[in-house]
Design an enzyme around this catalytic site. Structure first.
Site, PDB file in Angstrom:
ATOM      1  N   CYS A   7       0.838  -1.202   0.000  1.00  0.00           N
ATOM      2  CA  CYS A   7       0.000   0.000   0.000  1.00  0.00           C
ATOM      3  C   CYS A   7       0.874   1.255   0.000  1.00  0.00           C
ATOM      4  O   CYS A   7       1.916   1.299   0.648  1.00  0.00           O
ATOM      5  CB  CYS A   7      -0.915   0.005   1.215  1.00  0.00           C
ATOM      6  SG  CYS A   7      -2.008   1.448   1.277  1.00  0.00           S
ATOM      7  N   HIS A  11      -5.890   4.755   5.250  1.00  0.00           N
ATOM      8  CA  HIS A  11      -5.513   3.484   4.637  1.00  0.00           C
ATOM      9  C   HIS A  11      -6.701   2.785   3.985  1.00  0.00           C
ATOM     10  O   HIS A  11      -6.631   2.378   2.819  1.00  0.00           O
ATOM     11  CB  HIS A  11      -4.871   2.551   5.662  1.00  0.00           C
ATOM     12  CG  HIS A  11      -4.694   1.160   5.146  1.00  0.00           C
ATOM     13  ND1 HIS A  11      -3.681   0.825   4.266  1.00  0.00           N
ATOM     14  CD2 HIS A  11      -5.418   0.035   5.313  1.00  0.00           C
ATOM     15  CE1 HIS A  11      -3.805  -0.452   3.935  1.00  0.00           C
ATOM     16  NE2 HIS A  11      -4.840  -0.958   4.556  1.00  0.00           N
TER      17      HIS A  11
END
Length: 372
Positions: A305, A336
RNA sequence: GGGGGAGUGCCCGAGUGGCUAAAGGGGGCGGACUGUAAAUCCGUUGGCGCAGCCUACCUAGGUUCGAAUCCUAGCUCCCCCA
């Protein structure tokens, strides 16, 4: 599209999946597109500048909640929601139809509208299609929703049928009441997971006639396979040249499955709500950071990520924030989770345009199979 | 020096003879969450060979059929007066 200032073009197809472009007075939206939810004119714990960085294109706000507080006149005094909440991209307001479902215990449904007891002070408010449209005109979102009765497929057929009838009448009333130019009014189809009711609702809402259609009443407790079968049916029933909006889905796997079945845009509180309760989407399924096993885990949330939380902090630190209820934890986890969904959508767009959606979906299914 | 009060499970804190493995809260552990009444809600939280047994309410004795609860001594802490 007849609504001034708007255009919708499907630019690529792969199976039922579509990559499209919606032009609005506040910019273009490329689809498939996840829209973060900011009920009270704020995506909880995330600033508009950050939403932009995460790749958000459209954000939601809620008519019912903003009508109660601070009141649409305050928002209008800022020139509308864009000025009020500091987001210059497209905004969509939900009508309050979901509150007919979620505030079940404090509301009474009548054919002319819904009487709510304010969740803040108990005061009574009657929401009608006309009022829902007027408030949404005052709020000034680019995209507004018809006032509907969200009725899950877990209710009796009679109840769902009654909701279909009301939703049709209210949709016509909303369309008739809508005056503000350069504002896209979206019709909503109900019908639970019953094929006949869905067909009827789609036909009736289609007869009222809208430039975009939403699929409502799903992801509210019905079985997953019933939900997907209903989305597939909607793909057949809704006009192929109009925007399709699935209301309320935001887990990686579910999102991919509705994209696969021809949905263009969708929204969900899930990523931000999960974040505030300590859970993140990750390549190993959902991770509840409160779990003791992360206490000394020095790895990032998700190696792959590119969000600020993953680039900067360890799982152990983020867990510490969550366990201590530090406000930064809610912020970082929200960044996130939103980034995961927004990036999946960006990847889905690329895959559809490349004719590789099935392959991409398989990859996502594998990666998020543990309940992600 | 005199007078008064208190010691309960990881922590705080109810409980003043049997209904007490001990209320309630916190903490711990786990779960849920899908157009947001949500930084929320739910479960669980002494041990074991688990329809039973063991160990537990500062310590050691004692009273009683039965004690976290009553008595004696000790230890520790707190408050007031001098």
């Amino acid at each position: 599209m007849t609504t001034e200032g708007f255009a919708f073009t499907v630019e690529a197809r792969d199976g039922r999946a579509r990559a499209a472009r919606l032009s609005t007075p506040h910019g273009d939206v490329v689809t498939p597109c996840f829209m973060p939810v900011g009920t009270k004119a704020t995506v909880k714990a995330v600033a508009p500048r950050e939403l932009r960085e995460l790749g958000a294109q459209v954000v939601l706000a809620n008519t019912y909640h903003l009508y109660l507080r601070p009141g649409s006149e305050i928002v209008a005094a800022h020139g509308g929601l864009h000025g009020f909440m500091g987001w210059d991209g497209p905004i969509l307001t939900d009508s309050g139809g979901f509150q007919v479902f979620s505030l079940e215990s404090t509301r009474v449904i009548r054919d002319e509208g819904v009487e709510f007891a304010s969740v803040y002070d108990g005061s009574r408010h009657v929401f009608t299609p006309e009022l829902a449209v007027r408030v949404q005109e005052d709020l000034g979102a680019d995209i507004i929703m018809a006032f509907d009765q969200c009725a899950p497929g877990t209710l009796s057929l009679d109840e769902v049928a009654a909701a279909v009838d009301r939703t049709t009448r209210w949709a016509a009333a909303c369309k008739a009441a809508h005056r503000r130019p350069r504002q896209l009014l979206v019709g909503i189809v109900q019908g639970g997971v019953d094929e006949a009711l869905r067909r009827r609702s789609a036909a009736e809402i289609g007869d009222v006639g809208f430039d975009a259609y939403a699929i409502g009443g799903l992801s509210v407790g019905e079985r997953g396979d019933d939900m997907l079968a209903t989305v597939e049916l909607m793909d057949e029933l809704l006009p192929g040249d109009r925007l399709r909006y699935f209301m309320g889905i935001g887990d990686p796997l579910g999102m991919i499955e509705v994209i696969r079945r021809g949905v263009d845009v969708f929204d969900c509180v899930l990523p931000t709500r999960l974040a505030r309760t300590g859970t993140v989407f990750s390549g190993v399924g959902r991770m509840n950071l409160r779990n003791a096993r992360f206490a000394d885990d020095l790895a990032p949330l998700d190696e792959s990520c590119d969000c600020y939380a993953c680039r900067t902090f360890s799982r152990a630190y983020l867990r510490h924030l969550v366990v201590q209820r530090e406000i930064l934890g809610a912020h970082l986890l929200s960044l996130h989770n939103l980034r995961v969904l927004l990036r999946l959508c960006a990847d889905a767009r690329t895959a559809i345009r490349a004719g590789r959606f099935a392959e991409f979906a398989e990859y996502v299914a594998e990666r998020y199979s543990a309940g992600g």
